[in-house]
Design an enzyme around this catalytic site. Structure first.
Site, short mmCIF file in Angstrom:
data_model
loop_
_atom_site.label_atom_id
_atom_site.label_comp_id
_atom_site.label_asym_id
_atom_site.label_seq_id
_atom_site.Cartn_x
_atom_site.Cartn_y
_atom_site.Cartn_z
N TYR A 126 20.13 7.18 26.42
CA TYR A 126 20.96 6.71 27.53
C TYR A 126 21.70 5.41 27.25
CZ TYR A 126 18.25 10.26 29.93
OH TYR A 126 17.67 11.44 30.29
N ASN A 163 26.58 10.98 39.07
CA ASN A 163 25.64 11.36 38.02
C ASN A 163 24.37 11.78 38.76
OD1 ASN A 163 23.75 11.62 36.01
ND2 ASN A 163 24.39 9.79 34.90
N HIS A 200 19.91 19.73 37.92
CA HIS A 200 19.31 21.01 37.59
C HIS A 200 18.46 21.59 38.72
CE1 HIS A 200 20.44 19.08 33.89
NE2 HIS A 200 19.52 18.17 34.09
N ASP A 249 25.20 21.29 48.34
CA ASP A 249 25.70 21.71 49.64
C ASP A 249 26.33 20.55 50.41
OD1 ASP A 249 24.91 24.30 49.11
OD2 ASP A 249 23.16 24.25 50.45
N HIS A 279 27.56 12.62 33.05
CA HIS A 279 26.24 12.51 32.42
C HIS A 279 26.36 11.64 31.19
CE1 HIS A 279 24.55 15.57 35.01
NE2 HIS A 279 25.66 16.27 34.81
N LEU A 280 25.45 10.71 31.03
CA LEU A 280 25.47 9.83 29.86
C LEU A 280 25.21 10.62 28.58
CD1 LEU A 280 23.45 6.92 31.46
CD2 LEU A 280 25.87 6.88 30.89
N ARG A 335 17.95 21.68 30.95
CA ARG A 335 19.02 20.75 31.33
C ARG A 335 20.41 21.37 31.21
NH1 ARG A 335 16.63 15.67 31.88
NH2 ARG A 335 14.77 15.39 30.60
#
Length: 145
Positions: free
Chosen positions: A23, A75, A81, A88, A101-102, A112
């Site tokens: 990350y 993010n 997932h 919604d 996403h990093l 993932r």
């Protein structure tokens, strides 16, 4: 003035110390500061919110609809997932959003690889580290101008 909301999902409050090989070393405070400065330079109001709780992120999305936010950068982290409810909420408020996403979620564990958000997002940026947030913001700024 145009308004953008940046939403950070679970465990992103640990950025800078959490698995830096995946990350990176930048803290969430640093990422948010860079985004706020970039938005300010463009004359856009940007606010950031992080939560480890799904319900709080959903409420932030609902509030974004009330506040007439023009765009969201999200993010969803691990909720990517798992969270149909957050998906919604984004569909319900109909605010365009970019999913960030990093790490490259497709080069990691198989679980993932699926996102509940990608098919309803304007775009997805994955695997470019903290630059992904900035690229999302730059794309939004161009669209809003």
């Amino acid at each position: 003035m145009k308004k953008i909301l940046v939403l950070h999902g679970p465990n992103l409050n640990l950025l800078g110390s959490r698995e830096p090989s995946i990350y990176g070393h930048a803290s969430l405070t640093e990422i948010n500061g860079d985004l706020i400065q970039e938005a300010d330079n463009a004359g856009i109001r940007l606010s950031c919110f992080q939560s480890n709780a799904e319900a709080e992120l959903i409420q932030a999305v609902h509030q974004a609809g009330i506040d007439k936010i023009n765009y969201i950068i999200i993010n969803p982290a691990a909720f990517t997932h798992t969270s149909i409810a957050l998906r919604d909420a984004l569909s319900a408020v109909a605010i365009p959003f970019i999913e960030v996403h990093l790490s490259n979620i497709f080069s990691r564990e198989t679980f993932r690889h699926h996102s509940y958000f990608s098919d309803i997002a304007v775009g997805v940026i994955s695997g470019l580290g903290t630059k992904g947030y900035l690229l999302a913001l730059q794309a939004i700024i161009k669209e809003l101008k």
